[in-house]
Write an enzyme that holds these catalytic residues in place. Structure first.
Site, PDB file in Angstrom:
ATOM      1  N   ARG A 236     -53.833 -19.235 -57.780  1.00  0.00           N
ATOM      2  CA  ARG A 236     -53.241 -20.606 -58.817  1.00  0.00           C
ATOM      3  C   ARG A 236     -51.851 -20.274 -58.833  1.00  0.00           C
ATOM      4  O   ARG A 236     -51.841 -18.908 -59.466  1.00  0.00           O
ATOM      5  CB  ARG A 236     -53.677 -21.115 -60.281  1.00  0.00           C
ATOM      6  CG  ARG A 236     -54.286 -21.935 -59.800  1.00  0.00           C
ATOM      7  CD  ARG A 236     -54.543 -23.201 -59.177  1.00  0.00           C
ATOM      8  NE  ARG A 236     -55.382 -23.452 -59.383  1.00  0.00           N
ATOM      9  CZ  ARG A 236     -56.506 -24.041 -58.327  1.00  0.00           C
ATOM     10  NH1 ARG A 236     -55.980 -23.286 -56.989  1.00  0.00           N
ATOM     11  NH2 ARG A 236     -57.128 -24.896 -58.348  1.00  0.00           N
ATOM     12  N   GLU A 265     -45.931 -27.414 -57.378  1.00  0.00           N
ATOM     13  CA  GLU A 265     -45.856 -27.386 -56.209  1.00  0.00           C
ATOM     14  C   GLU A 265     -45.502 -28.647 -56.123  1.00  0.00           C
ATOM     15  O   GLU A 265     -45.482 -29.566 -56.988  1.00  0.00           O
ATOM     16  CB  GLU A 265     -47.459 -27.107 -55.506  1.00  0.00           C
ATOM     17  CG  GLU A 265     -47.765 -25.540 -55.166  1.00  0.00           C
ATOM     18  CD  GLU A 265     -49.341 -24.905 -55.489  1.00  0.00           C
ATOM     19  OE1 GLU A 265     -50.372 -26.114 -54.837  1.00  0.00           O
ATOM     20  OE2 GLU A 265     -49.426 -23.986 -55.780  1.00  0.00           O
ATOM     21  N   HIS A 284     -50.231 -25.062 -49.733  1.00  0.00           N
ATOM     22  CA  HIS A 284     -51.420 -24.639 -50.686  1.00  0.00           C
ATOM     23  C   HIS A 284     -52.814 -25.196 -49.430  1.00  0.00           C
ATOM     24  O   HIS A 284     -53.544 -26.324 -49.531  1.00  0.00           O
ATOM     25  CB  HIS A 284     -51.385 -25.499 -52.050  1.00  0.00           C
ATOM     26  CG  HIS A 284     -52.538 -24.965 -53.080  1.00  0.00           C
ATOM     27  ND1 HIS A 284     -52.675 -25.753 -54.005  1.00  0.00           N
ATOM     28  CD2 HIS A 284     -54.361 -25.406 -52.767  1.00  0.00           C
ATOM     29  CE1 HIS A 284     -53.750 -25.408 -54.711  1.00  0.00           C
ATOM     30  NE2 HIS A 284     -54.281 -25.239 -54.351  1.00  0.00           N
TER      31      HIS A 284
HETATM   32  P1  NAD Z   1     -64.811 -17.822 -59.571  1.00  0.00           P
HETATM   33  O1  NAD Z   1     -64.906 -17.987 -60.511  1.00  0.00           O
HETATM   34  O2  NAD Z   1     -66.236 -17.576 -58.996  1.00  0.00           O
HETATM   35  O3  NAD Z   1     -63.737 -16.537 -59.851  1.00  0.00           O
HETATM   36  C1  NAD Z   1     -63.096 -15.773 -60.078  1.00  0.00           C
HETATM   37  C2  NAD Z   1     -63.106 -14.989 -60.902  1.00  0.00           C
HETATM   38  O4  NAD Z   1     -62.151 -14.509 -61.880  1.00  0.00           O
HETATM   39  C3  NAD Z   1     -64.407 -14.373 -62.197  1.00  0.00           C
HETATM   40  O5  NAD Z   1     -65.025 -13.164 -61.698  1.00  0.00           O
HETATM   41  C4  NAD Z   1     -63.639 -13.961 -63.102  1.00  0.00           C
HETATM   42  O6  NAD Z   1     -64.286 -13.340 -63.611  1.00  0.00           O
HETATM   43  C5  NAD Z   1     -62.576 -13.374 -62.867  1.00  0.00           C
HETATM   44  N1  NAD Z   1     -61.455 -13.602 -64.050  1.00  0.00           N
HETATM   45  C6  NAD Z   1     -61.177 -13.919 -65.005  1.00  0.00           C
HETATM   46  N2  NAD Z   1     -60.248 -12.812 -65.587  1.00  0.00           N
HETATM   47  C7  NAD Z   1     -60.218 -12.691 -64.733  1.00  0.00           C
HETATM   48  C8  NAD Z   1     -58.969 -11.809 -65.185  1.00  0.00           C
HETATM   49  N3  NAD Z   1     -58.118 -11.347 -66.006  1.00  0.00           N
HETATM   50  N4  NAD Z   1     -58.529 -10.625 -64.514  1.00  0.00           N
HETATM   51  C9  NAD Z   1     -59.286 -10.443 -62.942  1.00  0.00           C
HETATM   52  N5  NAD Z   1     -60.130 -11.166 -62.802  1.00  0.00           N
HETATM   53  C10 NAD Z   1     -59.998 -11.911 -63.960  1.00  0.00           C
HETATM   54  O7  NAD Z   1     -63.599 -18.692 -59.101  1.00  0.00           O
HETATM   55  P2  NAD Z   1     -63.358 -18.139 -57.069  1.00  0.00           P
HETATM   56  O8  NAD Z   1     -64.809 -19.307 -56.599  1.00  0.00           O
HETATM   57  O9  NAD Z   1     -64.112 -17.303 -56.182  1.00  0.00           O
HETATM   58  O10 NAD Z   1     -62.282 -19.828 -57.043  1.00  0.00           O
HETATM   59  C11 NAD Z   1     -61.161 -18.351 -57.576  1.00  0.00           C
HETATM   60  C12 NAD Z   1     -60.058 -19.508 -57.734  1.00  0.00           C
HETATM   61  O11 NAD Z   1     -59.352 -19.279 -56.493  1.00  0.00           O
HETATM   62  C13 NAD Z   1     -59.896 -21.072 -58.620  1.00  0.00           C
HETATM   63  O12 NAD Z   1     -59.813 -20.456 -60.078  1.00  0.00           O
HETATM   64  C14 NAD Z   1     -58.866 -21.540 -57.714  1.00  0.00           C
HETATM   65  O13 NAD Z   1     -57.743 -21.861 -58.586  1.00  0.00           O
HETATM   66  C15 NAD Z   1     -58.691 -20.561 -56.770  1.00  0.00           C
HETATM   67  N6  NAD Z   1     -58.317 -21.507 -55.267  1.00  0.00           N
HETATM   68  C16 NAD Z   1     -57.570 -22.004 -54.913  1.00  0.00           C
HETATM   69  C17 NAD Z   1     -58.018 -22.822 -52.998  1.00  0.00           C
HETATM   70  C18 NAD Z   1     -56.394 -22.699 -52.758  1.00  0.00           C
HETATM   71  O14 NAD Z   1     -56.254 -24.185 -52.106  1.00  0.00           O
HETATM   72  N7  NAD Z   1     -55.697 -21.640 -52.329  1.00  0.00           N
HETATM   73  C19 NAD Z   1     -58.791 -23.090 -52.696  1.00  0.00           C
HETATM   74  C20 NAD Z   1     -60.552 -22.446 -53.582  1.00  0.00           C
HETATM   75  C21 NAD Z   1     -59.988 -22.223 -54.904  1.00  0.00           C
END
Ligand code: NAD
Length: 333
Positions: A236, A265, A284
């Site tokens: 994000r 965005e 995105h």
């Molecule tokens: P997830 O919840 O499985 O993984 C997120 C991880 O971040 C978790 O393991 C959590 O412990 C960790 N985390 C929390 N705080 C943290 C910190 N301070 N430092 C480091 N790590 C930390 O989620 P996911 O399915 O892997 O998705 C991750 C993110 O990707 C989503 O939340 C979304 O915002 C983003 N995303 C973007 C797109 C895109 O189109 N670009 C698509 C899908 C998801």
């Protein structure tokens, strides 16, 4: 009893619309599937559930005006459009689409990594501009044998680590929640946060956005990074302090960045980021493949239908709302 009334606030394929019509009374905004914020505010108080995307904010004040609202089903894995503790305290279940998009986002992460390493956009422009006759394109850097740093080792972070094995990358990760099984399996090595920034040749960000991660990558972190390192963000935009990033890119504190997400965005084409040569910008599109988008909307619709009928959906963000409704509603923020 009549069917539960839901608001369809995103575009869905015909078979998904049929599934929703079968199980629910579906309302949409006049003139389009994506309501404006004003239309959302007008329609949401009259429904029990909404199928939307994480691009559409559902503010707490709006939740307060919707005592009948029970389910917000996001078509996406991120849920930073809703204040989860607040929704939980109001008995509103939030659902998302985890897992089905991890491969697509990991692939896009690697596209950006390789494009940065080999200057693919610049070399493409070189050919099209006719400059090839005056000299070869830009020389890049090797990926193999380098260190990949992963900030946020969740679902997507894991797939990125798995992909990295095919590129002989050494993988370091930082996440507040360690994964000993993945470490034992040789998928990635845990390191302190600062070490991940310092050692990475490619640093990729995969944490979620909430108040603890907003702007948690800023001037200090760019100072830790190698001047030759590349930053990739497909999580994000607000996780990274964009002003500090622009300064680091302009000062050559890091070599470049590949961004699928930005603080605002759509991105302002007249803004600083668009003026920088050492940045690759995407609109995105992390999950934007035909197969993944289909799997996402099907899961989001199933989540909504199950939840408005009182059944536990496949992907609840705050399942305690259904498991233990009284304590969830009483929970203090
Ligand atoms: P997830 O919840 O499985 O993984 C997120 C991880 O971040 C978790 O393991 C959590 O412990 C960790 N985390 C929390 N705080 C943290 C910190 N301070 N430092 C480091 N790590 C930390 O989620 P996911 O399915 O892997 O998705 C991750 C993110 O990707 C989503 O939340 C979304 O915002 C983003 N995303 C973007 C797109 C895109 O189109 N670009 C698509 C899908 C998801």
């Amino acid at each position: 009893m009549g069917k539960p009334r839901i608001l369809l606030a995103t575009i869905v394929p015909e078979h998904v619309r049929a599934l929703l019509d079968d199980a629910c009374e579906v309302v949409t905004a006049p003139g389009g599937a994506r309501p404006t914020a004003e239309q959302l505010a007008e329609l949401l108080p009259s429904v029990e559930g909404v199928l939307t995307t994480n691009q559409m904010a559902v503010p707490n004040a709006l939740i307060d005006r919707c005592p009948g609202l029970r389910v917000i089903a996001n078509n996406g894995v991120g849920y930073d459009n809703v204040d989860i503790p607040y929704a939980t305290s109001k008995g509103v279940l939030v659902c998302n689409t985890p897992g089905v998009l991890s491969g697509a986002v990991a692939d896009l992460t690697f596209s950006l990594l390789l494009d940065l390493a080999r200057h693919i956009p610049a070399n493409d422009r070189h050919v099209r501009s006719g400059n090839w006759t005056r000299g070869a394109g830009r020389i890049g850097v090797d990926v193999r044998g380098k260190t990949l740093g992963i900030i946020g080792f969740g679902r997507i972070g894991h797939v990125v680590a798995k992909t990295a094995q095919g590129f002989d990358l050494r993988v370091l990760y930082y996440d507040p929640v360690r994964d000993p099984a993945a470490e034992a399996a040789g998928l990635a090595t845990y390191a302190e946060r600062e070490s991940v920034f310092r050692e990475a040749d490619f640093l990729t960000v995969h944490c979620f956005l909430d108040e603890t991660t907003r702007h948690h990558i800023s001037t200090r972190e760019f100072g830790w990074m190698k001047r030759t390192a590349y930053l990739i963000n497909t999580s994000r935009g607000p996780v990274i302090d964009e002003e500090a990033l622009c300064a680091a890119l302009q000062a050559g504190e890091i070599a470049g960045a590949g961004l699928d997400v930005m603080e605002q965005e759509p991105l302002d084409p007249a803004g600083t980021l668009c003026s920088l040569e050492n940045v690759i910008l995407l609109p995105h599109v992390g999950s934007a493949t035909t197969e993944t988008r289909l799997a996402m909307i099907e899961l989001a619709a199933r989540n909504l239908v199950n939840a408005v009928h009182g059944r536990m959906p496949e992907a609840p963000v705050n399942p305690e709302v259904l498991r233990d409704p009284a304590s969830a509603r009483n929970a203090q923020r």
